[in-house]
Design an enzyme around this catalytic site. Sequence first.
Site, PDB file in Angstrom:
ATOM      1  CD  GLU A 283     111.668  77.134  71.471  1.00  0.00           C
ATOM      2  OE1 GLU A 283     110.761  76.894  70.314  1.00  0.00           O
ATOM      3  OE2 GLU A 283     111.156  77.741  72.182  1.00  0.00           O
ATOM      4  CD  GLU A 375     111.413  81.899  72.898  1.00  0.00           C
ATOM      5  OE1 GLU A 375     112.496  81.806  72.563  1.00  0.00           O
ATOM      6  OE2 GLU A 375     110.411  81.560  72.410  1.00  0.00           O
TER       7      GLU A 375
HETATM    8  C1  IDC Z   1     108.379  83.711  66.747  1.00  0.00           C
HETATM    9  C2  IDC Z   1     108.141  85.010  66.637  1.00  0.00           C
HETATM   10  C3  IDC Z   1     107.427  85.574  65.199  1.00  0.00           C
HETATM   11  C4  IDC Z   1     108.145  84.890  64.132  1.00  0.00           C
HETATM   12  C5  IDC Z   1     108.608  83.431  64.220  1.00  0.00           C
HETATM   13  C6  IDC Z   1     109.548  82.677  63.302  1.00  0.00           C
HETATM   14  O1  IDC Z   1     107.157  85.683  67.501  1.00  0.00           O
HETATM   15  O2  IDC Z   1     107.304  86.766  64.906  1.00  0.00           O
HETATM   16  O3  IDC Z   1     107.407  85.061  62.807  1.00  0.00           O
HETATM   17  O4  IDC Z   1     109.057  83.200  65.388  1.00  0.00           O
HETATM   18  O5  IDC Z   1     110.745  83.068  63.325  1.00  0.00           O
HETATM   19  C7  IDC Z   1     109.477  79.981  69.982  1.00  0.00           C
HETATM   20  C8  IDC Z   1     110.478  80.318  69.215  1.00  0.00           C
HETATM   21  C9  IDC Z   1     110.481  81.851  68.811  1.00  0.00           C
HETATM   22  C10 IDC Z   1     109.036  82.186  68.181  1.00  0.00           C
HETATM   23  C11 IDC Z   1     108.149  82.053  69.498  1.00  0.00           C
HETATM   24  C12 IDC Z   1     106.748  82.203  69.087  1.00  0.00           C
HETATM   25  O6  IDC Z   1     111.925  80.582  70.043  1.00  0.00           O
HETATM   26  O7  IDC Z   1     111.326  82.144  67.785  1.00  0.00           O
HETATM   27  O8  IDC Z   1     108.926  83.311  67.672  1.00  0.00           O
HETATM   28  N1  IDC Z   1     108.198  80.690  69.927  1.00  0.00           N
HETATM   29  O9  IDC Z   1     106.228  81.173  68.137  1.00  0.00           O
HETATM   30  N2  IDC Z   1     109.399  78.686  70.601  1.00  0.00           N
HETATM   31  C13 IDC Z   1     107.987  78.856  70.932  1.00  0.00           C
HETATM   32  C14 IDC Z   1     107.256  79.979  70.379  1.00  0.00           C
END
Ligand code: IDC
Length: 457
Positions: A283, A375
């Site tokens: 992302e 995702e």
């Molecule tokens: C989130 C995880 C969370 C973690 C965070 C930071 O769910 O447990 O603490 O990342 O690493 C994304 C990202 C993905 C995120 C997810 C939800 O690709 O890494 O995971 N998210 O926030 N993009 C939009 C949402």
Amino acid sequence: MKRLLALLATGASTVGLTVLAGPPAQAATGCAAEYTITNQWEGGFQAGVKITNLGDPVSGWTLGFTLPDAGQKVVQGWNATWSQSGSRVTAGGADWNRTLSTGASTDLGFVGSFTGSNPAPTSFTLNGVTCTGSVTDPPTDPPATGTPTAVNGQLHVCGVHLCNQYDRPVQLRGMSTHGIQWFGPCYNDASLDALAQDWKSDLLRVAMYVQEDGYETDPAGFTARVNSLVDMAEARGMYAVIDFHTLTPGDPNYNLDRAKTFFSSVAARNAHKKNVIYEIANEPNGVSWAAVKSYAEQVIPVIRATDPDAVVIVGTRGWSSLGVSDGSNESEVVNNPVNATNIMYAFHFYAASHKDAYRAAVSRAAAQLPLFVSEFGTVSATGGGAVDRASSVAWLDLLDRLKIGYGNWTYSDADEGSAAFRPGTCGGTDYSSSGVLTESGALLKSRISTADDFPTS
Ligand code: IDC
């Protein structure tokens, strides 16, 4: 498939063992080495070596073997540190597999090249102790008929779709891991069996964070873990999306050198598999599309150098929102596409945060760009909060209608609404029943497990 089985178990020698449990003078040694050519092509091959310690526990080991033909070379190996001197090859245990208790096994492998013939290696040793034995030809593993990879084979992009070996559009529906640095125990034989058989998932996305205690802290270890998950998906007939999970910092160019190193390694190692899709930047955020495009145009050639036919997914601006979350839209990509073929563009959404305006962008973009939802979550963009069932269903219906593939965040027991399993349940053996599934997990399992309609002609 040719397999060589070499066995030796003795009770006396201590030669070459670096560390022994028990009295060194009387330590038992012994080893089995099982060699398998898993793939072979013009001038090259991929092989696996399973070593089993039949002696006392060791906390460090070196495997040795001889390649009989002068033209045989180890090009690149994994799960050990490999070197070759003349015809003799050695592989030293990695930090995470250097301890082998009695009866314990570990799997190594390498990509090799050859010029004349490609005979099986001889003279296997473990810590200098010879593993001798007989050569056997066990039955070839049966092909996994009817699985997503068996039906669809090598994928490619055709027009705006992902197409199978019959050049017909397919929609892959599956799950993403959580960060493998945190949730490794969720990805084991039982959970991947459940994903393939009960969930009937077409894909496993392997989310390898680069920061946050991920790849940058142990490149070789994370590369090996990704490769092992690729193999586990392959064995179950699932596609594997190798996700270079950049998130913070948002400019993928920050990780450009790491990406080149990582992708040159995984592409060479997995080039001859049909189940691998590469996702080069999860992302991008806080960065222009031009910068993302520049990154993609430097990383894609590294992959193509050894794996020319695999599909590559390119992240888009604004957390892979096609720019929408940054106030832009898909036109920045349509007007300035990445200069490469056989690529798709990532679109990510979180159903409770991203609704009609985002669905409208996807509906428009899908007519012009190959999209892959590598995702998405059923909850808010934090990964937590309640499932927005109405928005999730609207999204999934849209993706089904447009035949856009997806991977849901996450196949894990993280303590957050997006996780498919209740906290603490990954340590068990159940990955399918209502006793372990969250609301999000139950919804996704019900959507993913319906019959695929992959065209076969
Ligand atoms: C989130 C995880 C969370 C973690 C965070 C930071 O769910 O447990 O603490 O990342 O690493 C994304 C990202 C993905 C995120 C997810 C939800 O690709 O890494 O995971 N998210 O926030 N993009 C939009 C949402």
